[in-house]
Design an enzyme around this catalytic site. Structure first.
Site: not given
Length: 1112
Positions: A888, A912, A916
């Site tokens: 992402s 989040y 990643k």
């Protein structure tokens, strides 16, 4: 006193370690009190004990600062022990009942907030003892109420003690009735009474107004001549200053205790004192305004003089503290009156009291004088003449407030508003507030009224009886049934039944068998209850029945009905449906057909033989509708299993007798195992034509020579399928290096999160190439299994007119409900395909809400990072070393440059984003450690749109968190809330945030390009690379603002969006635009579809599917 001192010291030394048991403390206090009776007089004993206990506690609290410097301090334990001792003395009537509360009031004022929290914890733990015999509005109740409200007032200034305040309010609500904590009652007896200040050189009484009386006759003249005497002026007016000093401060007595007006002389003295003080206040205001001159509009500071240090006693006071209760004196009073804030405070107090006095006129008293307002009822009435003076004084005082500087008029208006609101509150309390008192509940029993306790005696006795055993062992009937059916884990319920695999039908048949067994047991129990003494009859055992599947053999006691069923099989190669009658003579094949016969050319229908006769079942079994329904279900599952297996496993039907699907499942598994054990590129003899595939011309047409069973190959077989499937190779055969018939073999690709928004479009892109067989695993946390059905339907619609079998197989998705955090579940999926059976993995599955990740970070790390580790470990175990990782743009956090290249430092701002970054780091480390691994990480920005057909699209659970799906939901009516735009003052084209949007199909093609770049022929990696790992940005390289997105959706939907621009949202950055140059150069990635196309495709999907995929 000395005798009791030694007794108390001996008691303190004999105390056991903290915490002290209450029984032991009671014994010690009783012993101490009995021993000390003869040492002091009874009338002085209580006061002496109170003095000694108070001294011990105060001496300890004085050491708070030093004690708390050590982390292992015993300060709080010692303080709690002393408070327990004080409470115990009070319970033994050695101290007054209010004594512990007075102590608490004092130490709560002098301790820090942290210490107050510990003290209040002690109050909470001793609540029952402290509030024993508590009488509202009297004695210790008032002290406790006032103490806790003073503490609340103190805490309200801190701003970080919400929990502490809540504890206090909870305690108050449990101790005091609601009507005892009103605005009036919180003040108790109008607060603490003024103790008074006075000079040492005057005989005037501090609790009276004798000084006013002495100046009574010359009040007006004296007031007119009084000045604010400077401190340097000779002390020739010392006595006058002392009189005025006492007169001024004597007004604090009626301010703090209005009940003093019940004394007949109180109001005249108050009136005379006010008339003497107000002119002095007015003169001080006039002097201040005169000194300010033209600076009247500026800011005025108090006229304070600086204190000169006293060289004589400066050294002696360096280490001492002095806390004056009233920091005032006759010499300081003139300076205090010269201070604007001081005068305002005095005038405000005066206005409060004067407005309060107006409520005691004869007219006003009649409106509120009821039995409920006990705290306001005093024996005082304001006469008409005095009321007129009060009204005039209010006018004068208000006008005087307006003259103060600075901003006197606004200040006076604020005071008026506050007083008016207070009047309204008091009026509501007195006139409009309904009484809280309720009569105690009572009921009539046996002709007389009794209380609730007596009325409910029978019910309470019944509650003490031992309850009967619950009829359901697992709590409820459904749970008990689920347990009896063999379910032992939540995963058993999470795994949905997807028809198509023979073993799934076998499992359904077994479940129905268990249901029938449970039902028969229940019917047997019912029969036993209906016939308590049945005759004993010897029943011969039933004859042995040959092992057949429950789906095709009739159960015991339920004969098959053959009179009404005459349906033929749907395909001649299938046996007749159980329960039907075949016109041909039943035959039971015992083995595979001879090799000289065509395998499928002229099949003979196989009919299940009739079961041997069984002894009649009990009548309840024969007539039970539920058993008959279950039997029908079993027959239906068996028939569906045979239908599902006919396409790929027709050759095995000769091995299963009359349709034993359990045996069929075993044969299928045996065949799969044989296929896995074959060496690559070799085909063993003995397989039928479907397994071999024959020899073809590359177009799927069978040739007349070559292969096994050439005579059969000369004839074209018509299959009852929607599409004619040409045989090439068995789907379970291993991948061959040179393919078959010139067709490149299919590659098995595993897609995690395949039912999600991005995963579904990636699967579509893979299917469209006709080179991959897709395997999807998903736990359907934020997706629905129906998506995969839509994908297969979409892929089949795009097949050529006469597809080969490989092409047709690409439309089928092997779906598995699997939790990636469970390595055993991943392993089961890989075991199905064997080592090397899965060519590559596209890892998309992850939790992806940035806001949610800040609330439950551990869940995100466990799912996003832990699942990735589990997947990589299982991949390594099964020789699968290719992975495309779905990353992402959040890995960049707030980027230093726009557009963002791949070399930008990774500094995610949310859990989040950090998951990643961690996953990328793990994959990179793995590639560095083992050069067999090849991995690409795709950092994409904002996917949008949907497939143009409208069959698949984005269907988030709950309210969408992204802008474009939110706009679509608003237009379709699924979201009713207004649209909010966060900030319009960013340095962008229209002031709103800019983001890089790309079509989801362009993103899916990027995954396909990345997967194909992992082949050995790919040139994106140098041959001498230390690790075969790279990261790419996927985006358009062109940002679009929020308002541009709204305008584009307006054109696509025709919906007129209304939005509200509010302040910036924390964490938002002005611009996040990708630099996709590296992906374009090395992967050949392009994102040609524009914003208009994205919005059009999104609206096409949403308008055709207003509720998304619907409820599963």
């Amino acid at each position: 006193m000395v005798a009791l001192q030694s007794t108390l010291e001996a008691l303190l030394k004999s105390l056991p370690p903290h915490p002290i048991p209450q029984n032991a403390l009671n014994e010690l206090v009783e012993k101490t009190l009995s021993e000390s009776k003869s040492k002091t007089l009874a009338e002085n004993r209580k006061s002496q004990w109170e003095y000694l206990l108070k001294k011990e506690i105060y001496d300890l609290t004085a050491t708070e600062g030093e004690a708390l410097k050590s982390q292992e301090t015993e300060y709080y334990n010692q303080l709690q022990d002393l408070l327990d001792l004080t409470l115990t003395f009070t319970e033994h009537d050695a101290c007054e009942q209010t004594f512990p509360f007075t102590i608490l009031q004092d130490i709560l004022e002098m301790q820090t907030i942290a210490s107050c929290s510990h003290i209040f914890s002690w109050i909470e733990s001793r609540s029952a003892r402290l509030t024993s015999n508590l009488i509202p509005q009297k004695g210790k109740a008032l002290i406790l109420l006032r103490t806790l409200n003073d503490l609340l007032r103190r805490l309200s200034k801190m701003g970080t003690t919400t929990i502490f305040c809540g504890r206090i309010l909870t305690f108050l609500s449990g101790v005091f009735p609601l009507d005892e904590r009103s605005g009036v009652n919180l003040r108790g007896e109008y607060g603490p009474t003024w103790e008074g200040v006075r000079t040492l050189d005057t005989d005037s009484n501090s609790n009276s107004m004798q000084g006013v009386k002495e100046e009574g006759k010359q009040a007006d003249e004296g007031e007119a001549k009084m000045d604010v005497v400077p401190a340097s002026q000779p002390d020739n007016t010392g006595s006058e200053k002392a009189v005025f000093y006492n007169t001024f401060w004597s007004l604090q007595l009626p301010f703090s205790k209005p009940t003093i007006f019940t004394t007949p002389t109180a109001f005249p003295e108050f009136k005379e004192a006010v008339n003497r003080v107000l002119p002095v206040i007015k003169e001080a205001t006039a002097k201040e305004r005169a000194m300010m001159g033209s600076r009247g509009a500026g800011v005025s500071g108090p006229l304070k003089r600086k204190r000169e240090p006293d060289s004589d006693d400066a050294s002696s006071n360096l280490n001492e503290y002095f806390f004056a209760k009233f920091l005032t004196s006759p010499d300081l009073l003139d300076l205090e009156i010269a201070d604007t804030h001081f005068r305002r405070q005095f005038l405000f107090q005066l206005l409060i009291l004067l407005n309060h006095l107006l409520t005691f006129t004869k007219t006003n008293k009649t409106t509120w004088q009821t039995s409920r307002n006990r705290s306001l009822q005093i024996d005082f009435t304001l006469e008409d003449e005095d009321a007129q003076w009060v009204q005039e004084t209010i006018t004068k005082t208000t006008e005087e407030l307006k003259q103060t500087t600075p901003n006197g008029r606004p200040f006076a208006e604020t005071v008026s508003v506050i007083l008016e609101r207070e009047k309204n509150w008091v009026r509501w309390k007195n006139e409009l507030c309904a009484p809280f008192d309720k009569k105690p509940r009572s009921e009539e029993v046996d002709g007389k009224k009794v209380g609730m306790f007596e009325a409910t005696r029978a019910q309470r006795v019944k509650m003490h009886e031992w309850p009967e055993d619950w009829q359901h062992r697992m709590g409820s009937e459904p749970l008990t049934e689920i347990w009896d059916l063999g379910y032992r884990d939540l995963e058993d319920l999470q795994m949905p039944f997807i028809p198509g695999d023979v073993k799934d039908f076998v499992r359904k048949v077994q479940q129905d068998d268990r249901r029938m067994e449970m039902r028969k047991k229940a019917l047997t129990k019912i029969a036993e209850r209906m016939a308590p003494k049945p005759p004993v009859v010897a029943t011969p055992p039933p004859p042995p029945v040959q092992s057949q599947d429950a789906a095709v053999k009739p159960p015991d006691g339920v004969p098959m009905d053959t009179s009404t069923s005459s349906s033929l099989p749907m395909h001649p190669s299938l046996p007749a449906r159980p329960g039907s009658v075949s016109p041909a003579k039943p035959t039971t094949p015992q083995g595979p057909p001879p090799a000289t016969e065509a395998p499928i050319a002229a099949p003979t229908p196989v009919v299940a033989p009739s079961a041997p006769s069984a002894p009649p079942a009990p009548p309840s079994f024969l007539k039970d509708g539920e058993l008959m329904k279950l039997e029908d279900n079993k027959q239906r599952w068996g028939w569906l299993a045979l239908r599902a297996a006919r396409e790929q496993h027709l050759s095995l039907f000769g091995k299963i007798g009359t349709g034993d699907i359990e045996l069929l499942a075993k044969e299928i598994e045996k065949e799969k195992q044989q296929m896995r054990e074959k060496p690559s590129g070799k085909i063993e003899d003995g397989l039928d034509d479907r397994q071999h595939g024959g020899q073809g011309d590359g177009q799927g047409k069978p040739l007349g020579e070559g292969g096994d069973g050439s005579a059969a190959n000369d004839e074209k077989m018509e299959l009852p399928l929607p599409l004619l499937i040409h045989r090439t190779a068995h789907p379970l055969l291993p991948v061959m290096s040179n393919g078959i018939n010139g067709v490149e073999p299919l590659r098995n690709v595993l897609v995690t999160g395949g039912a999600g928004y991005i995963g579904s479009h990636v699967i579509y892109a893979l299917q469209k190439t006709r080179r991959y067989k897709v395997i999807s695993i998903d736990n359907y946390h934020n997706s629905k299994p129906r998506v995969l059905e839509k994908l297969s339907e979409l892929s089949k619609s795009e097949l050529p007119e006469k597809p080969t079998e490989e092409e047709y197989l690409t439309t089928q998705i092997d779906s598995h409900s699997c939790d990636l955090t469970r390595p055993d579940q991943i392993q089961k999926v890989f075991e199905k395909y064997g080592k090397g059976g899965i060519w590559g993995v596209v890892h998309i599955a992850a939790y992806k809400a940035v806001g949610e990740s800040t609330e439950i970070p551990l869940t995100y790390y466990a799912n996003n990072v832990g699942a990735t580790i589990s997947l990589l470990q299982v991949m390594a175990e099964f020789d699968c070393h290719r992975i495309v990782y779905s990353s992402s743009a959040t890995v960049y956090g707030t980027p230093p440059t726009i557009p963002i290249p791949e070399i930008t430092r990774l500094k995610a701002d949310s859990p989040y984003g950090r998951t990643k970054v961690m996953a990328e780091t793990i994959i990179s480390d793995l590639c560095h450690s083992d050069n067999r691994w090849r991995a690409l990480s795709l950092r994409y920005f904002n996917p949008a749109g949907a497939h143009p057909s409208g069959l698949i699209g984005e269907d988030p659970r709950g309210k969408p968190g992204n802008l474009l799906p939110l706009l679509a939901h608003i237009a379709v009516g699924r979201v009713k809330d207004g649209l909010k735009v966060f900030g319009n003052d960013y340095p962008t084209i229209d002031g709103t945030c800019v983001r890089d949007y790309l079509h989801v199909l362009d993103l899916a093609n990027g995954h396909l390009l990345a997967l194909e770049a992992l082949t050995p022929e790919s040139k994106i990696f140098e041959k001498a690379s230390e690790a075969y790992f790279k990261a790419y940005n996927l985006g358009k390289g062109k940002g679009m603002s929020v308002l541009q997105i709204i305008e584009a959706m307006n054109k696509a939907t025709g919906f007129n969006y209304t939005y509200e621009i509010i302040g910036r949202r924390r964490g938002d950055v002005p611009d996040l635009t990708a630099d996709p140059a590296l992906a374009e150069k090395e992967l050949g990635f392009k994102a040609p579809q524009d914003l208009e196309t994205m919005c059009r495709d999104l609206w096409n999907w949403q308008s055709k599917n207003p509720e998304g995929y619907g409820d599963e």
